[in-house]
Every structure is written in C-alpha cells, then in structure tokens.
Write a protein that holds these residues in place. Structure first.
Motif, short mmCIF file in Angstrom:
data_model
loop_
_atom_site.label_atom_id
_atom_site.label_comp_id
_atom_site.label_asym_id
_atom_site.label_seq_id
_atom_site.Cartn_x
_atom_site.Cartn_y
_atom_site.Cartn_z
N GLU A 30 8.75 -10.86 3.97
CA GLU A 30 8.23 -11.29 2.66
C GLU A 30 7.84 -12.76 2.69
O GLU A 30 6.79 -13.14 2.16
N ALA A 31 8.69 -13.60 3.30
CA ALA A 31 8.39 -15.03 3.38
C ALA A 31 7.10 -15.27 4.17
O ALA A 31 6.29 -16.13 3.80
N LEU A 32 6.89 -14.50 5.22
CA LEU A 32 5.66 -14.64 6.00
C LEU A 32 4.44 -14.17 5.20
O LEU A 32 3.40 -14.81 5.20
N ALA A 33 4.58 -13.02 4.53
CA ALA A 33 3.45 -12.46 3.77
C ALA A 33 3.07 -13.36 2.60
O ALA A 33 1.89 -13.43 2.23
N GLU A 34 4.04 -14.07 2.02
CA GLU A 34 3.75 -14.98 0.91
C GLU A 34 2.77 -16.08 1.30
O GLU A 34 2.10 -16.65 0.44
N GLN A 35 2.67 -16.35 2.58
CA GLN A 35 1.75 -17.39 3.06
C GLN A 35 0.31 -16.89 3.18
O GLN A 35 -0.59 -17.68 3.42
N VAL A 36 0.10 -15.58 3.02
CA VAL A 36 -1.23 -14.99 3.16
C VAL A 36 -1.92 -14.97 1.80
O VAL A 36 -1.35 -14.45 0.83
N PRO A 37 -3.14 -15.51 1.71
CA PRO A 37 -3.87 -15.46 0.43
C PRO A 37 -4.05 -14.01 -0.03
O PRO A 37 -4.35 -13.13 0.78
N GLY A 38 -3.82 -13.77 -1.30
CA GLY A 38 -3.98 -12.43 -1.86
C GLY A 38 -2.70 -11.61 -1.89
O GLY A 38 -2.68 -10.50 -2.40
N PHE A 39 -1.60 -12.13 -1.35
CA PHE A 39 -0.33 -11.42 -1.39
C PHE A 39 0.17 -11.39 -2.82
O PHE A 39 0.25 -12.41 -3.49
N LEU A 40 0.50 -10.20 -3.33
CA LEU A 40 0.93 -10.05 -4.72
C LEU A 40 2.43 -9.78 -4.87
O LEU A 40 2.97 -9.90 -5.96
N GLY A 41 3.08 -9.38 -3.79
CA GLY A 41 4.51 -9.14 -3.89
C GLY A 41 4.97 -8.03 -2.97
O GLY A 41 4.16 -7.30 -2.38
N ALA A 42 6.31 -7.91 -2.86
CA ALA A 42 6.90 -6.89 -2.00
C ALA A 42 8.26 -6.52 -2.56
O ALA A 42 8.82 -7.22 -3.40
N GLY A 43 8.77 -5.41 -2.08
CA GLY A 43 10.09 -4.97 -2.48
C GLY A 43 10.56 -3.84 -1.59
O GLY A 43 9.82 -3.35 -0.74
N TRP A 44 11.81 -3.43 -1.79
CA TRP A 44 12.35 -2.33 -1.00
C TRP A 44 13.42 -1.61 -1.79
O TRP A 44 14.03 -2.18 -2.69
N VAL A 45 13.59 -0.34 -1.46
CA VAL A 45 14.63 0.49 -2.08
C VAL A 45 15.24 1.42 -1.02
O VAL A 45 14.62 1.72 -0.02
N ARG A 46 16.46 1.84 -1.33
CA ARG A 46 17.18 2.83 -0.51
C ARG A 46 17.75 3.87 -1.46
O ARG A 46 18.19 3.52 -2.56
N PRO A 47 17.80 5.12 -1.05
CA PRO A 47 18.41 6.13 -1.92
C PRO A 47 19.89 5.90 -2.16
O PRO A 47 20.43 6.26 -3.19
N GLY A 48 20.58 5.29 -1.21
CA GLY A 48 22.02 5.02 -1.35
C GLY A 48 22.50 4.15 -0.21
O GLY A 48 21.80 3.98 0.79
N LEU A 49 23.71 3.60 -0.35
CA LEU A 49 24.24 2.71 0.68
C LEU A 49 24.44 3.39 2.02
O LEU A 49 24.36 2.75 3.07
N ASP A 50 24.70 4.69 2.02
CA ASP A 50 24.92 5.40 3.27
C ASP A 50 23.63 6.00 3.84
O ASP A 50 23.64 6.62 4.89
N SER A 51 22.51 5.79 3.15
CA SER A 51 21.23 6.36 3.59
C SER A 51 20.64 5.55 4.73
O SER A 51 20.76 4.33 4.78
N ASP A 52 19.97 6.24 5.64
CA ASP A 52 19.27 5.54 6.72
C ASP A 52 17.80 5.30 6.36
O ASP A 52 17.06 4.70 7.12
N ARG A 53 17.39 5.73 5.18
CA ARG A 53 15.98 5.64 4.78
C ARG A 53 15.75 4.42 3.89
O ARG A 53 16.40 4.26 2.87
N TRP A 54 14.81 3.59 4.27
CA TRP A 54 14.43 2.40 3.53
C TRP A 54 12.95 2.53 3.19
O TRP A 54 12.14 2.82 4.06
#
Length: 176
Positions: A30-54
C-alpha cells in the motif's frame, strides 16, 4: 470517452502462521502504491482468523494509472518479496461493473434483472442500427446486415453501454 476507476481483486492463500508477515507485506505494498499517481486506495479482508484466504483490493483512477503500478519496478520488487515469504498462491480479477453477473456468485443479480438490463441496452441499439443500415446500405442482404450490426453492437454493449447501465442501475440490480 472518459475513463472509469478500476478495482483489482487478488486472492492469496497464506498459512495462518504467516499472518503477521502477510500484514506487513500488504502494508508495504500500500505504501508503495500510494506513490503512484492515480492510486485511490487499498484494503484487505479475511473470512476469519483461522482462514488461509486473504482478499486484497486496490483501486486506481483509470487503466493508465493501474498500468503505471502494474509495470513498475517497485511492484515487481514487492511481489518478489511475497515469493521469498512464501505468499505466492494467488489469482486476480479486474472490475468493470459487470463482474459477478455470469459466475453464479451471491452478488450476481437475479437472471431476470440481468436480462432486463441487457434488453435495455440491446433494444435501442438494435433499433438505431436497423435504421442506419436501412438508410445507408439498403442493398445488403439480411445475413450481412446482421453480421455488421452485431460486429458493432457487441463491443459497444460490452465496453460502453452495459457497464454504464450497470453503474446507473446498481441500486436496483443489487437490491434484495
């Protein structure tokens, strides 16, 4: 023609014991992408703490801005870091406004709503094309006229009309 924002969705499968490394890696990206013109934002979610899926999402103002990020040396270096950490199993998709429609996901609108929006796009375009070809090339055979009409209409519907209708009718399409 104006360009629309582009959202990229990336799914990564990470062993639960690598969660801390994954968080650090995402924040660095995210810190790297913020330096690129036109970057609007980023985020992430996981179904649960024990999930391997991000699920990682990032958004750029347009395709050109996204290409600037995707073709950058800083992104290549960041992705290389993911390989070193073992955070490599992934898949990504790009959003245009029609995503989810035909893959049976829970967010896909009911088929009757999909058909309604397609008809709203198809009918006026077909009518216009019929009048134009009747006036400009009345001598064309029906198969040739249909071939030319669909050659023009399908890309127009796919990349211009349907994404705009999907955005404008989103309130209705996504209504329970």
């Amino acid at each position: 023609m104006t360009s629309s924002p582009v959202t990229v969705s990336i799914t990564r499968h990470v062993l639960p014991e690598l969660a801390d490394e994954m968080v650090r890696w995402i924040r660095a990206g995210e810190a790297l992408a913020e330096q690129v013109p036109g970057f609007l934002g980023a985020g992430w979610v996981r179904p649960g703490l024990d999930s391997d899926r991000w699920q990682l999402l990032y958004r750029f103002a347009d395709e050109e801005s996204l290409a600037g990020w995707e073709n950058s040396e800083r992104r290549r270096s960041w992705l290389w870091d993911a390989e070193v950490l073992g955070l490599v199993e992934s898949a990504s998709t790009r959003g245009t406004g029609l995503e989810g429609w035909f893959d049976g996901t829970p967010s896909a609108p009911p088929r009757w709503k999909q058909a309604s929006v397609i008809w709203l796009a198809f009918f006026p375009l077909s009518l216009i094309a019929a009048y134009v070809f009747a006036a400009v090339a009345p001598h064309l055979s029906i198969p040739l006229r249909v071939l030319l009409t669909t050659f023009v209409m399908i890309p127009l519907m796919t990349w211009v009309v349907l994404p705009q209708l999907t955005r404008r009718l989103g309130w209705w399409l996504n209504k329970g």
